[in-house]
Each structure stands twice: as structure tokens, then as C-alpha cells.
Design an enzyme around this catalytic site. Sequence first.
Site, PDB file in Angstrom:
ATOM      1  N   GLN A  36       0.807  -1.218   0.000  1.00  0.00           N
ATOM      2  CA  GLN A  36       0.000   0.000   0.000  1.00  0.00           C
ATOM      3  C   GLN A  36       0.844   1.274   0.000  1.00  0.00           C
ATOM      4  OE1 GLN A  36      -3.244  -0.210  -0.515  1.00  0.00           O
ATOM      5  NE2 GLN A  36      -2.849  -2.399  -0.624  1.00  0.00           N
ATOM      6  N   ASN A  37       2.171   1.138   0.103  1.00  0.00           N
ATOM      7  CA  ASN A  37       3.022   2.325   0.064  1.00  0.00           C
ATOM      8  C   ASN A  37       3.000   2.872  -1.362  1.00  0.00           C
ATOM      9  OD1 ASN A  37       5.461   4.053  -0.117  1.00  0.00           O
ATOM     10  ND2 ASN A  37       5.767   3.352   1.982  1.00  0.00           N
ATOM     11  N   GLY A  38       2.801   4.159  -1.501  1.00  0.00           N
ATOM     12  CA  GLY A  38       2.683   4.779  -2.821  1.00  0.00           C
ATOM     13  C   GLY A  38       3.996   5.122  -3.489  1.00  0.00           C
ATOM     14  N   PHE A  39       5.119   4.780  -2.856  1.00  0.00           N
ATOM     15  CA  PHE A  39       6.413   5.226  -3.378  1.00  0.00           C
ATOM     16  C   PHE A  39       6.629   4.888  -4.849  1.00  0.00           C
ATOM     17  CE2 PHE A  39      10.834   4.582  -4.483  1.00  0.00           C
ATOM     18  CZ  PHE A  39      11.357   5.817  -4.160  1.00  0.00           C
TER      19      PHE A  39
ATOM     20  N   SER B  87       5.173   8.898   1.353  1.00  0.00           N
ATOM     21  CA  SER B  87       4.513   7.910   0.484  1.00  0.00           C
ATOM     22  C   SER B  87       3.821   6.818   1.296  1.00  0.00           C
ATOM     23  CB  SER B  87       5.543   7.277  -0.457  1.00  0.00           C
ATOM     24  OG  SER B  87       6.514   6.543   0.264  1.00  0.00           O
TER      25      SER B  87
END
Length: 165
Positions: free
Chosen positions: A39-42, A140
Amino acid sequence: MPLKRAFDPVVDAHTQLLILGSLPGDASLKAGQYYGHPQNGFWRLVGGVITVDLAPLPYPERLAALKAAGVGLWDVIASAERRGSLDGAIRNAEGADLIRLVDSLPALKAVAFNGGTAARLGRRALAPRPGIDQIDLPSSSPAYTRPLAEKAAAWAMLGAFVRCR
């Protein structure tokens, strides 16, 4: 409390933009890769900057695409005690040797801090350097609940420091 350690830097002599996080979270440590929480948007955020869809790529290809664009990764904390993954739980942090790394990157134009903890600790460790911009970014992390589109608008400024533009 468990001691957690950062990964090695992902940089080379062509790194123009260095993105610094705080310390890998549990999902990243378990996966053995930067920004390993699904789920990290990085990877979507930085992929938007370098105009490559990084999220579906295998991890080694993600890193290769970053390097090709002149983007490096590391963390401001070398090791710390932390239960869970939240930055607020970090205790007894040992800072990474940011000065040595930054001084070893001849093409570096900017250092970007991924989130408030990275910015606070990174700016404390790195004095302003002529010719190297320092940029604070919204985290992020999924724990920082701003919409991804809002984060992407802030991250877009990094495009001025990458090679693919």
C-alpha cells in the site's frame, strides 16, 4: 524492542536525485526491499516522476530504472529500535552517514526527504550545500493519509532533477 537496520544505499556516480526515507518498515524488511509494503505509494509516485510504470516491475528492474533516471535511495536512520513500522515508534536511532554519501555523489543536484521524520533528521544531518537543493515531500506511506493524487502533485517537482525528462 527489536533493532532494525536500513538497507544499503542504491546509488551510483550518475545519481542526480537522492530520495531519503526514515527507516524501512516491517513489510519492507521482510521483503528485503525498499518500500515493500503493497500500500506504500512510493513506486507509483516516483514512477510518475521518471515516467516509468514501476509498480508492476520486479524489484531489480525498479532499481535499474531509478538508476537509469539518475535517482538514488537511502534512509536517514542507519539503525533504530522500533516496534512496528510507524516513525513515531523509533527509539535510539543511529543516523546514517549522509554527509559521506552526499559527498561521494559527483552529479547530485537534489536531496528529497520522503516524509516529515526523514526531513527533520536529514536536514539536521546535512547542512545546506551549494548547488544541492533539499526538498521536503509528503510521505509515500499509507499511514500518511493524503490522497495519492495530492502526494503526486508535490512529488512532481522532482522531475527537474531526473535524467529522463
